[in-house]
Design an enzyme around this catalytic site. Structure first.
Site, short mmCIF file in Angstrom:
data_model
loop_
_atom_site.label_atom_id
_atom_site.label_comp_id
_atom_site.label_asym_id
_atom_site.label_seq_id
_atom_site.Cartn_x
_atom_site.Cartn_y
_atom_site.Cartn_z
N GLU A 173 15.42 0.07 7.57
CA GLU A 173 14.33 0.18 6.61
C GLU A 173 14.34 -1.01 5.67
O GLU A 173 15.41 -1.55 5.34
CB GLU A 173 14.51 1.47 5.79
CG GLU A 173 14.11 2.74 6.51
CD GLU A 173 12.70 3.17 6.14
OE1 GLU A 173 11.82 2.28 6.01
OE2 GLU A 173 12.49 4.38 5.97
N ASP A 174 13.17 -1.41 5.21
CA ASP A 174 13.09 -2.48 4.22
C ASP A 174 13.50 -1.97 2.84
O ASP A 174 14.27 -2.59 2.14
CB ASP A 174 11.69 -3.08 4.18
CG ASP A 174 10.60 -2.02 3.99
OD1 ASP A 174 10.88 -0.82 4.20
OD2 ASP A 174 9.46 -2.39 3.65
N LYS A 217 16.11 1.69 -4.35
CA LYS A 217 15.74 1.80 -5.76
C LYS A 217 16.58 2.89 -6.43
O LYS A 217 16.64 4.03 -5.94
CB LYS A 217 14.25 2.13 -5.90
CG LYS A 217 13.33 0.98 -5.58
CD LYS A 217 11.89 1.34 -5.93
CE LYS A 217 10.94 0.19 -5.64
NZ LYS A 217 9.55 0.52 -6.01
N ARG A 232 4.03 -10.33 2.12
CA ARG A 232 5.13 -10.12 3.07
C ARG A 232 5.84 -11.42 3.42
O ARG A 232 7.02 -11.43 3.72
CB ARG A 232 4.60 -9.47 4.36
CG ARG A 232 4.07 -8.06 4.21
CD ARG A 232 3.85 -7.46 5.60
NE ARG A 232 3.06 -6.25 5.57
CZ ARG A 232 3.53 -5.02 5.35
NH1 ARG A 232 4.82 -4.88 5.10
NH2 ARG A 232 2.74 -3.97 5.36
N ASP A 291 5.15 -5.49 0.73
CA ASP A 291 3.77 -5.92 0.45
C ASP A 291 3.10 -5.05 -0.59
O ASP A 291 3.59 -3.99 -0.97
CB ASP A 291 2.96 -5.85 1.75
CG ASP A 291 2.55 -4.42 2.09
OD1 ASP A 291 1.35 -4.15 2.22
OD2 ASP A 291 3.46 -3.55 2.22
N VAL A 335 8.44 -4.13 -6.12
CA VAL A 335 8.80 -5.46 -5.66
C VAL A 335 8.04 -5.80 -4.39
O VAL A 335 7.64 -4.91 -3.62
CB VAL A 335 10.32 -5.59 -5.40
CG1 VAL A 335 11.09 -5.53 -6.71
CG2 VAL A 335 10.80 -4.50 -4.43
N LYS A 343 5.68 -1.93 8.63
CA LYS A 343 5.81 -3.34 8.91
C LYS A 343 6.85 -4.00 8.02
O LYS A 343 7.26 -5.13 8.23
CB LYS A 343 4.46 -4.03 8.67
CG LYS A 343 3.32 -3.52 9.49
CD LYS A 343 2.01 -4.25 9.08
CE LYS A 343 0.83 -3.65 9.79
NZ LYS A 343 -0.44 -4.26 9.29
N GLY A 344 7.29 -3.25 7.00
CA GLY A 344 8.11 -3.87 5.98
C GLY A 344 9.43 -4.42 6.46
O GLY A 344 9.96 -5.38 5.90
N ASP A 381 12.78 4.37 -1.27
CA ASP A 381 12.25 4.77 -2.57
C ASP A 381 12.45 6.27 -2.73
O ASP A 381 13.44 6.73 -3.29
CB ASP A 381 10.78 4.38 -2.67
CG ASP A 381 10.24 4.46 -4.08
OD1 ASP A 381 10.81 5.22 -4.90
OD2 ASP A 381 9.25 3.77 -4.39
#
Length: 506
Positions: free
Chosen positions: A426-427, A458, A492, A486, A480, A370-371, A430
């Site tokens: 993508e949000d 990141k 969010r 979230d 973050v 959902k990001g 990582d």
């Protein structure tokens, strides 16, 4: 005199060659000429007319390997060269599948063809070029089209005339089946827009468009002379501030275009980019990012164009230190990492870059839920193309402050990927495991290309190295939240991205 060994029907063949030669830029020169010859009717006619002009001619064929018939085309051009008494050179370039194929193929041709090689572009190509530039957004330079002369000697001829010449001489020509495909913008203009313009105006629009290009080219030359007279040193901020902005903008376009020319598929700067550079000149900001991994910065009253760090695009203006999180979230949030203003600016830049890169074939945006929901919404609005949007969801531990890889796909795509250029949005990246998995999964479904676009990366946390085409921001390896990111489904809806210092953040 015509030196080639080809039989020319008399008198109609000789008369046609004489008439066509008079409308080209071939006759007045005596120097050897390199001709880019695909084997199609236009470049074949150019080869015939170049030889008929009495010059020493070398035909250059470039095989991109994009069509099954490309090898046969090279043999066809070799036979043509032999029949004309011309020299032949074959070139092979590799063009990877992906977006903006035409632009990358052009760049590949330019890289191997001799400098100044003549092409078979006709008056009809000139009209199409003007309309392409107009639809993409352009000024007087774009309306000027191609410049008549040694590199474009056939701009005074119609496409029908080059076809007529080849037919009369009985020359076999190559057929590029992609010219009929309604995928590329030029083909849509050729087969749909120009006939519609003819129907609406009740006249042939090509000569009108070419006349417009001639007028624009004359005015462009005048403005260029005025610009060079007014602005001798384009990197001098004081000079740029004093000059009328239209001339300063023109000087900056030339400077930025020349500085980025080495990048394949590089486009002239957009108006949005020029406005950001203007802010650097005015002193509002100290630097700004440009498409293609470049930035313009100001130091000691001078501008400099340089590559961004690591070739990625990054926001260089500081987020607002005074930004205060809402009261309901303040106890779990630390300093702002990316402000809402920085998000808005950077996403506009990314949308602009994507619009340029995918200009010939709009991408399918695949958002990872959902990001990425906020990011893909704003990004899609910043892209000046008719993009399609679909979503996937991958099972993960939504309460964890650190990613642990991917589990399973819980929502798949609804759109068929066959032949589509896919941009996975993508949000945050990582570990890189999720994107790595999705690339393999989507790659097995017939996509023409798959690229990655991430708002946040990141630094130093990837377990699987990713080749990301578009990056919004690189941040330290801290947890973050906000703007779609979230913890346990909370935060969010924050409009900025903050450091998370709440429970489980350690």
């Amino acid at each position: 005199p015509c030196r080639h060994a080809m039989t020319i029907p008399q008198p109609e063949g000789a008369e046609l060659i004489e008439r066509l030669l008079a409308a080209t830029a071939l006759r007045d020169a005596e120097t050897p000429i390199d001709v880019a010859c695909s084997g199609g009717p236009d470049s074949t006619a150019l080869a015939v007319l170049a030889v008929a002009s009495g010059r020493d001619v070398t035909l250059h064929h470039v095989d991109h390997g994009l069509r099954p018939s490309s090898g046969a085309d090279a043999a066809l051009v070799k036979d043509l060269a032999d029949s004309l008494g011309a020299a032949f050179v074959g070139h092979v370039v590799e063009i990877e599948p992906g977006p903006n194929l035409e632009a990358r193929a052009r760049a590949g041709r330019r890289a191997v063809l001799p400098r100044g090689a003549a092409t078979g572009h006709t008056m009809d190509d000139q009209a199409e070029t003007l309309l392409i530039n107009l639809l993409r957004g352009t000024g007087v330079d774009g309306l000027s089209g191609m410049s008549p002369g040694p590199e474009h000697p056939l701009l005074g001829l119609r496409r029908s005339e080059t076809h007529e010449l080849c037919a009369l001489l009985g020359i076999e020509t190559a057929v590029d089946e992609t010219n009929a495909e309604q995928v590329f913008l030029r083909n849509k203009i050729r087969h749909r827009l120009l006939p519609l313009l003819a129907e609406l105006s009740e006249r042939d629009p090509v000569p009108i468009l070419v006349r417009t290009a001639d007028i624009a080219r004359s005015e462009s030359a005048f403005l260029e002379e005025a610009t060079r007279s007014e602005i001798g040193d384009v990197e001098d901020v004081a000079v740029l501030r004093q000059a009328p902005w239209p001339l300063a903008a023109r000087a900056l376009r030339r400077w930025l275009s020349e500085g980025r020319r080495s990048e394949a598929g590089a486009y002239p700067p957009s108006e949005a980019e020029l406005e950001r550079v203007r802010a650097v000149i005015d002193g509002s900001v100290r630097a700004t990012e440009l498409a293609g991994g470049f930035r313009v910065a100001r130091t000691a009253g001078r501008l400099r164009l340089e590559h961004s760090v690591s070739g990625t695009l990054r926001q260089v203006t500081d987020p607002r230190e005074s930004e205060i999180p809402p009261a309901w979230a303040a106890h779990d949030l630390g300093p702002v990492v990316v402000s809402k203003d920085a998000l808005r600016t950077r996403i506009a830049e990314m949308g602009e870059a994507i619009s340029n890169d995918y200009a010939e074939s709009a991408p399918l945006l695949v958002g990872v839920l959902k990001g990425a929901m906020h990011f893909i919404s704003d990004l899609s609005q910043a892209i000046a193309l008719p993009v399609d949007v679909d979503f996937m969801a991958v099972a993960s531990d939504g309460s964890a402050a650190k990613t642990s890889g991917i589990g399973r796909i819980v929502k798949d795509l609804d759109i068929d990927l066959s032949g589509r250029h896919v941009l996975v949005v993508e949000d945050i990246i990582d570990s890189g495991l999720t994107l790595n998995y999705l690339r393999k999964y989507l790659g097995a479904r017939g996509a023409a290309s798959i690229e990655g676009c991430a708002l946040i990366v990141k630094e130093g946390t990837m377990r699987v190295e990713q080749d990301l085409r578009y990056v919004g921001f690189e941040i330290p390896p801290t947890f973050v939240v906000g703007y779609g990111l979230d913890v346990a489904e909370r935060y969010r809806n924050l409009d900025s991205i903050y450091t998370y210092i709440g429970e489980g953040s350690a």
